[in-house]
Design an enzyme around this catalytic site. Structure first.
Site, PDB file in Angstrom:
ATOM      1  N   ARG A 271       0.794  -1.273   0.006  1.00  0.00           N
ATOM      2  CA  ARG A 271      -0.290   0.023   0.069  1.00  0.00           C
ATOM      3  C   ARG A 271       0.879   1.266   0.008  1.00  0.00           C
ATOM      4  O   ARG A 271       0.729   2.243  -0.751  1.00  0.00           O
ATOM      5  CB  ARG A 271      -1.002  -0.060   1.338  1.00  0.00           C
ATOM      6  CG  ARG A 271      -1.938   1.341   1.217  1.00  0.00           C
ATOM      7  CD  ARG A 271      -2.623   1.099   2.587  1.00  0.00           C
ATOM      8  NE  ARG A 271      -3.424  -0.158   2.919  1.00  0.00           N
ATOM      9  CZ  ARG A 271      -4.512  -0.609   2.421  1.00  0.00           C
ATOM     10  NH1 ARG A 271      -5.376   0.397   1.879  1.00  0.00           N
ATOM     11  NH2 ARG A 271      -5.191  -1.772   2.660  1.00  0.00           N
ATOM     12  N   CYS A 346     -27.294   0.711  -6.602  1.00  0.00           N
ATOM     13  CA  CYS A 346     -28.429   0.804  -5.735  1.00  0.00           C
ATOM     14  C   CYS A 346     -28.256   0.089  -4.517  1.00  0.00           C
ATOM     15  O   CYS A 346     -28.891  -0.971  -3.890  1.00  0.00           O
ATOM     16  CB  CYS A 346     -29.435   0.276  -6.537  1.00  0.00           C
ATOM     17  SG  CYS A 346     -29.619   0.836  -8.149  1.00  0.00           S
TER      18      CYS A 346
HETATM   19  C1  LIG Z   1      -0.518  -7.942   2.046  1.00  0.00           C
HETATM   20  C2  LIG Z   1       0.817  -8.176   2.320  1.00  0.00           C
HETATM   21  C3  LIG Z   1       1.702  -7.244   2.245  1.00  0.00           C
HETATM   22  C4  LIG Z   1       1.602  -6.036   1.920  1.00  0.00           C
HETATM   23  O1  LIG Z   1       0.875  -5.269   3.200  1.00  0.00           O
HETATM   24  P1  LIG Z   1       0.870  -3.770   2.914  1.00  0.00           P
HETATM   25  O2  LIG Z   1      -0.174  -3.395   3.845  1.00  0.00           O
HETATM   26  O3  LIG Z   1       0.155  -3.488   1.707  1.00  0.00           O
HETATM   27  O4  LIG Z   1       1.947  -2.983   2.996  1.00  0.00           O
HETATM   28  C5  LIG Z   1       2.976  -7.934   2.679  1.00  0.00           C
HETATM   29  N1  LIG Z   1       3.241  -9.241   3.056  1.00  0.00           N
HETATM   30  C6  LIG Z   1       2.292  -9.988   3.125  1.00  0.00           C
HETATM   31  C7  LIG Z   1       2.678 -11.624   3.408  1.00  0.00           C
HETATM   32  C8  LIG Z   1       1.214  -9.633   2.402  1.00  0.00           C
HETATM   33  O5  LIG Z   1      -0.062 -10.556   2.657  1.00  0.00           O
END
Ligand SMILES: *Cc1c(COP(=O)(O)O)cnc(C)c1O
Length: 397
Positions: A271, A346
């Site tokens: 993210r 909706c």
């Molecule tokens: C989703 C995930 C990430 C990334 O998480 P963010 O919150 O997007 O930084 C990293 N490692 C694993 C194993 C994940 O499942």
């Protein structure tokens, strides 16, 4: 900073209404952000991108010079990322890997597997010799560690420190690590530990998670080469200007590992790398008054941008006024200062943002939702109500 960039603003205003909504990605903004993140981290910390946050090939490619590799969590992501950024290091994680996915990863020459259970380890050990005759397959054991100091409270998504399907309890992980270190599985090579315990944490909280993981890993008494402390760096949707403190995080991580020069420390954010480079731009279709409140209904909605509905926040947005009104009928407009922006679905859940400060907003004006570069289009339920799909534009390639 999360106001639309010049390129995004220009494109959002120049597209005809029939080509809205549209996802607008500013690849120059992404490159700049990723370079700054990389720069803030000490050299010895490896940076992988968790592809599930946004796997658009253009984004994967733009990130390539700034990351050391990619974390993939399914056979689909594996094939997709291997094609988009060929030859880059991949780590294959995620629960419920199938034997076919493991075989495909071995055939692709994936460097490292994040093993989630004893069963998965046995499956990998069984399949590895068939597909990887010439080499030993690298394994990181995913552990679900309790984090005792309360640092996970308030985190939006905790996958560790409580019962979850992710990774192994410490005692089980330790047994698996012992077996790997003893050479019980001659085709597998123990590389180290993987932990991803929570998402949405500030630097201080994430650091205390990393400290817990490192202490546990280095206390095992087994030589390890790698520790992956996961992703989960917070993106603050209530304060879009705010940024995760990469410099403080990186510096403290390096201090943590100073006593272990043999250890490669790796992080795998999703993210916080791509959220800031994407906007979902659309057009106001109608402005309505309902029981004392005002609503702006825009083209599209949470079937394209599910993030605010799933996380329960208001998606930050900017209004791009359009003076032209080409229709012979009157133009609806807001009379108050604040309104709720909803989509075309909706269902009362189709809310993109509440209490938006948009005095005088009119039908025909455009709205650009920011922080839409991660967990946005790719987590949305696109086909609900059968509206057309958005356009996708990759600006400043
Ligand atoms: C989703 C995930 C990430 C990334 O998480 P963010 O919150 O997007 O930084 C990293 N490692 C694993 C194993 C994940 O499942």
């Amino acid at each position: 900073m999360t106001d639309p960039t010049l390129a995004v603003r220009a494109r959002a205003l120049s597209l005809p209404p029939t080509e809205l909504p549209a996802y607008l990605y500013d690849l120059a903004a992404l490159r700049e952000h990723a370079a700054a993140v990389r720069q803030a981290l000490p050299e010895r910390i490896e940076l992988y991108y968790a592809a599930k946050a946004n796997p658009e090939p253009e984004l994967l490619t733009a990130l390539s010079p700034h990351v050391d590799g990619y974390e993939v969590s399914s056979g689909g992501e594996l094939a997709h990322v291997a094609e988009a950024v060929p030859g880059r290091p991949l780590a294959f994680g995620g629960p419920g890997k199938t034997v076919d996915e493991i075989a495909a990863a071995l055939e692709l020459g994936v460097e490292r597997f994040h093993v989630e259970s004893e069963h998965e380890l046995r499956m990998l050990a069984h399949v590895a010799p068939r597909y990887a005759r010439q080499r030993r397959v690298g394994v990181l054991v995913r552990v679900n560690l309790p984090v005792s100091d309360g640092s996970l409270t308030g985190s939006a998504l905790a996958m560790g420190g409580r019962p979850t399907p992710f990774g192994m309890d410490p005692a089980r992980a330790e047994a698996v690590i012992g077996a790997l270190a003893d050479g019980t599985h001659p085709h597998l090579e123990l590389l180290g530990i993987h932990a991803h315990l929570a998402s949405g944490l500030a630097a201080g909280q994430l650091l205390s998670v990393a400290r817990t993981v490192l202490n546990w890993a280095t206390g095992l008494g087994v030589p390890l080469r790698e520790v992956n402390v996961g992703g989960g760096m917070a993106v603050d949707y209530t304060d879009p200007q705010h940024r995760f403190d990469w410099a403080a995080y990186g510096t403290s991580l390096a201090e943590l590992t100073a006593a272990h020069p043999e250890l490669t420390l790796r992080i795998e954010p999703g993210r916080a790398l791509t959220a800031y480079c994407g906007w979902y731009a659309t057009e106001v279709l109608d402005v309505k008054h309902s029981h004392g409140e005002e609503f702006a209904v825009v083209r599209g909605g949470t079937h394209h941008l599910r993030t605010p509905a799933t996380k329960g926040h208001d998606q930050p947005c900017s209004v791009l006024p359009v003076d032209d009104w080409p229709h012979p009928w009157p133009r609806p407009g807001a009379t108050g200062d604040r309104l709720t922006v909803t989509g075309q679905l909706c269902t009362p859940k189709d809310v993109l943002a509440r209490a938006v400060d948009a005095p005088g907003l009119r039908a025909g004006d455009r709205v650009a939702f920011s922080l839409a570069g991660a967990y946005a289009w790719n987590i949305s339920h696109h086909d609900f109500l059968m509206h057309p799909r958005p356009g996708f534009h990759f600006l400043n390639p």
